[in-house]
Write an enzyme that holds these catalytic residues in place. Sequence first.
Site, PDB file in Angstrom:
ATOM      1  CB  SER A 151      -1.592  -0.046   0.863  1.00  0.00           C
ATOM      2  OG  SER A 151      -1.394   1.421   1.479  1.00  0.00           O
ATOM      3  CE1 TYR A 165      -3.952  -2.248   5.039  1.00  0.00           C
ATOM      4  CE2 TYR A 165      -3.307  -0.060   4.615  1.00  0.00           C
ATOM      5  CZ  TYR A 165      -3.850  -1.409   4.403  1.00  0.00           C
ATOM      6  OH  TYR A 165      -3.617  -1.281   2.663  1.00  0.00           O
TER       7      TYR A 165
END
Length: 261
Positions: A151, A165
Amino acid sequence: MSTLDIFRLDGRVALVSGGGGAIGSALAVGLAGAGASVAVGEIDAERAEAAAVRIRALGVDCLAIAADVTDPAGAERAAAETVDRFGRLDIIVNAVGGGAGKVIHDAQDYPLEDWDWIFELNLRSTLLATQAAVRHMIAAGNGGRVLNISSVRAQLGIASGYSAYVAAKGAVSSLTRQWATEWATHGITVNAIAPTFVDTPQVAMLLGDPVFKAGVLARIPLGRVGETSDLVGPALFFCSDAASFVTGQILTIDGGLTATQ
Ligand SMILES: NC(=O)c1ccc[n+]([C@@H]2O[C@H](COP(=O)([O-])OP(=O)(O)OC[C@H]3O[C@@H](n4cnc5c(N)ncnc54)[C@H](O)[C@@H]3O)[C@@H](O)[C@H]2O)c1
């Protein structure tokens, strides 16, 4: 031979872990469209079958496997069933992950339970599914492709409680480089795509907040969030012969977001 043939995957077999998800199913359908036989590994049997139905509609063979890839036995079974059915395994795509929007906490108070869950979903799933698949690739000696999904959050912080995350995706990016280095000797390339927000159910709630969405769009030069279809071309590139000399790379797919930082 046409130039475009270097993107074809005829005769190759792909296992898409999390292939019933928004991004995983788009990539599974994309790989099938390029000629690969596809196995969809999924914890959710209905999602796996739904993706398999879309792939079979293209006239391509597809196996739906219900398996939890955070469990070593589940990951091992997903790879073994793929090989049993198709006789080989050339490509593993790791599309299990996410969860960030469900566990937003201030960094100083980030609860360990949610930290562990995010790491299990994003990192352990990638680790176990890849180890199982790569053991088959090494034994077969035909080389292979590993495609991880990181990401932009692996390289950019965000002012909204994403500690676990960003750390897990940072680890996915680091492992991509490490595996590329270790498995090059087996002809296995390892790369990652790193999207910004992609219009999917995972981020629907966040992007449903008009103020939040306007802030996101203001930072993206191309002025929109990603669509799952935006990921298919880059994934196909990394999984095909077109990327034979490309390994250890993390490609941001972000409408120019990281270019502005
Ligand atoms: N959606 C975004 O905006 C976005 C942006 C950047 C990166 N990503 C990454 O892309 C990946 C896919 O995201 P998505 O939006 O398609 O999510 P998704 O939830 O739609 O897909 C994930 C799939 O994995 C399956 N799954 C969950 N746990 C599993 C397990 N233990 N074993 C097997 N399958 C399991 C789920 O059932 C689901 O179908 C994630 O790694 C996410 O972090 C997403």
